[in-house]
Write a protein that holds these residues in place. Structure first.
Motif, mmCIF file in Angstrom:
data_model
loop_
_atom_site.group_PDB
_atom_site.id
_atom_site.type_symbol
_atom_site.label_atom_id
_atom_site.label_comp_id
_atom_site.label_asym_id
_atom_site.label_seq_id
_atom_site.Cartn_x
_atom_site.Cartn_y
_atom_site.Cartn_z
ATOM 1 N N ILE A 89 0.757 -1.234 -0.145
ATOM 2 C CA ILE A 89 -0.101 -0.079 -0.103
ATOM 3 C C ILE A 89 0.985 1.318 0.045
ATOM 4 N N ASN A 90 0.774 2.097 -0.970
ATOM 5 C CA ASN A 90 1.386 3.266 -0.994
ATOM 6 C C ASN A 90 0.612 4.631 -0.393
ATOM 7 N N LEU A 91 1.005 5.362 0.208
ATOM 8 C CA LEU A 91 0.234 6.788 0.787
ATOM 9 C C LEU A 91 0.611 7.648 -0.321
ATOM 10 N N LYS A 92 -0.428 8.466 -0.570
ATOM 11 C CA LYS A 92 -0.291 9.876 -1.436
ATOM 12 C C LYS A 92 -0.937 10.848 -0.577
ATOM 13 N N ILE A 93 -0.153 11.605 -0.105
ATOM 14 C CA ILE A 93 -0.531 12.691 0.770
ATOM 15 C C ILE A 93 -0.571 14.079 0.243
ATOM 16 N N ASN A 94 -1.629 14.827 0.125
ATOM 17 C CA ASN A 94 -1.840 16.279 -0.305
ATOM 18 C C ASN A 94 -1.987 16.968 0.869
ATOM 19 N N ASN A 95 -1.152 17.752 1.085
ATOM 20 C CA ASN A 95 -1.186 18.582 2.281
ATOM 21 C C ASN A 95 -1.425 20.149 2.038
ATOM 22 N N ASN A 96 -2.653 20.593 1.581
ATOM 23 C CA ASN A 96 -2.816 22.008 1.081
ATOM 24 C C ASN A 96 -2.170 22.293 -0.041
ATOM 25 N N GLY A 97 -2.060 21.320 -0.981
ATOM 26 C CA GLY A 97 -1.486 21.363 -2.248
ATOM 27 C C GLY A 97 -0.002 21.075 -2.503
ATOM 28 N N LEU A 98 0.669 20.507 -1.114
ATOM 29 C CA LEU A 98 2.019 20.030 -1.166
ATOM 30 C C LEU A 98 1.909 18.321 -1.062
ATOM 31 N N GLU A 99 2.465 17.787 -2.117
ATOM 32 C CA GLU A 99 2.294 16.311 -2.482
ATOM 33 C C GLU A 99 3.768 15.654 -1.955
ATOM 34 N N THR A 100 3.115 14.671 -1.138
ATOM 35 C CA THR A 100 4.044 13.732 -0.401
ATOM 36 C C THR A 100 3.830 12.109 -0.809
ATOM 37 N N GLU A 101 4.604 11.309 -1.155
ATOM 38 C CA GLU A 101 4.386 9.942 -1.392
ATOM 39 C C GLU A 101 5.279 9.107 -0.205
ATOM 40 N N VAL A 102 4.551 7.971 0.318
ATOM 41 C CA VAL A 102 5.188 7.204 1.107
ATOM 42 C C VAL A 102 4.848 5.741 0.371
ATOM 43 N N ALA A 103 6.029 5.094 -0.147
ATOM 44 C CA ALA A 103 5.985 3.906 -1.027
ATOM 45 C C ALA A 103 6.108 2.654 0.144
ATOM 46 N N GLY A 104 5.120 2.005 -0.084
ATOM 47 C CA GLY A 104 4.943 0.371 0.781
ATOM 48 C C GLY A 104 6.399 -0.459 0.571
ATOM 49 N N THR A 105 6.501 -1.399 1.294
ATOM 50 C CA THR A 105 7.438 -2.371 1.088
ATOM 51 C C THR A 105 6.972 -3.553 0.267
ATOM 52 N N SER A 106 7.905 -3.671 -0.860
ATOM 53 C CA SER A 106 7.418 -4.627 -1.735
ATOM 54 C C SER A 106 7.378 -6.021 -1.257
ATOM 55 N N PRO A 107 6.506 -6.868 -1.722
ATOM 56 C CA PRO A 107 6.560 -8.333 -1.118
ATOM 57 C C PRO A 107 7.230 -9.271 -2.062
#
Length: 304
Positions: A89-107
């Motif tokens: 599962i990857n997280l795609k965070i938009n904080n008032n227009g600022l985009e941040t991604e958190v990549a999940g660990t690959s199986p």
């Protein structure tokens, strides 16, 4: 037939915040989940353009089931190979227009899973097919996998390669129809700091001598450059409000492949690719055909 391969798919979990504060409890104002992965995105754009493709890749667990059922509900054809561990599962965070991604660990993907993929490719891919090899290679797989795939399929399959690092370098030497590096990826490859278009074009020409028939260089908001066998073109991006850049590069490839599948000239494929990438950037989710068509009229490429 068009095939897209996503070795490392994911559920993309999008969270939008008005004011995310690190260290505090934060409640998003909006959330949604989508099947993610560069090849999957290409197939979804093609489906939006009423063009069929087959999604290939490895999935596992309840997260893999979500990806497969979501795509099938959207009438996409899939051929996934089941692994033991859960798809990430990857997280795609938009904080008032600022985009941040958190990549999940690959199986982990096992040898027998890879063998299943190669059996399918050898039994199904035919001359004239298009294969998009997109995205990162999980650590459990050899970085030579894209190169090995290119060697295993018919020589006149049009291979579109969109990855980076060792996997890119090894596969490129086997010969591919199209690559789509961005400026950072070119600088990473050549261990340089190119910034001028003239420098990037020279770098693109060097990539052609290594094994790329065509080079599509993405410059983000500054547009793009297409280097073909005999000609060089550039183009800016159409006007529009940026909503999310997520998937815009994959959409560009999807639009380009749509044009190839229609036997259109490379310049027209390029125009459609630009309109498709921009359509996604200006949308919540991936571009529709109507959005792409509306932007297409504003695309004016320049021969250099």
């Amino acid at each position: 037939m068009i095939y897209t391969l996503t070795l490392n798919p994911a559920i993309d979990y999008f969270l939008t915040f008005q004011n995310f504060v690190e260290g505090n409890l934060n409640t998003p104002k909006e959330t949604y989940k989508l099947p993610g992965g560069k090849g999957i995105n290409v197939s979804k754009v093609l489906k939006n353009f009423n063009t069929n493709s087959v999604c290939l890749g490895f999935i596992g667990g309840f997260t893999g089931d979500f990806i497969e059922s979501s795509l099938e509900n959207d009438d996409l054809e899939t051929q996934f190979f089941k692994i033991k561990e859960d798809t990430r599962i990857n997280l795609k965070i938009n904080n008032n227009g600022l985009e941040t991604e958190v990549a999940g660990t690959s199986p982990a993907i096992l040898k027998e899973n890879i063998e299943e993929l190669f059996v399918f490719l050898k039994n199904n891919l035919k001359s004239g097919d298009i294969l998009a090899l997109s995205g990162s290679v999980p650590s459990s797989i050899s970085s030579s996998i894209y190169a090995d795939i290119i060697e295993a399929i018919p020589k006149d399959v049009k291979v579109i390669l969109d990855t980076r690092g060792d996997a890119f370098e090894v596969a490129l030497k086997k010969g591919v129809f199209l690559i789509k590096p961005n400026k950072d990826e070119i600088n990473e490859f050549f261990k340089s700091n190119f910034s001028k278009n003239e420098e990037l074009i020279e770098a693109g020409k060097k990539l052609q001598t290594i094994g790329a028939e065509n080079v599509l260089i993405s410059l983000g908001a500054k547009g793009s450059i297409l280097i073909t066998k005999d000609e060089i073109f550039s183009c800016g991006v159409p006007k529009g409000e940026l909503i999310s850049s997520n998937g815009s590069g994959d959409s560009m490839i999807g639009g380009f492949i749509y044009g190839l599948n229609q036997n259109l000239p490379l310049t027209k494929c390029y125009e459609i690719g630009i309109a498709s990438g921009s359509g996604t950037a200006f949308s919540k989710g991936l571009t529709t055909f109507e959005t792409m068509k509306n932007l297409l009229k504003d695309i004016k490429i320049n021969k250099l």
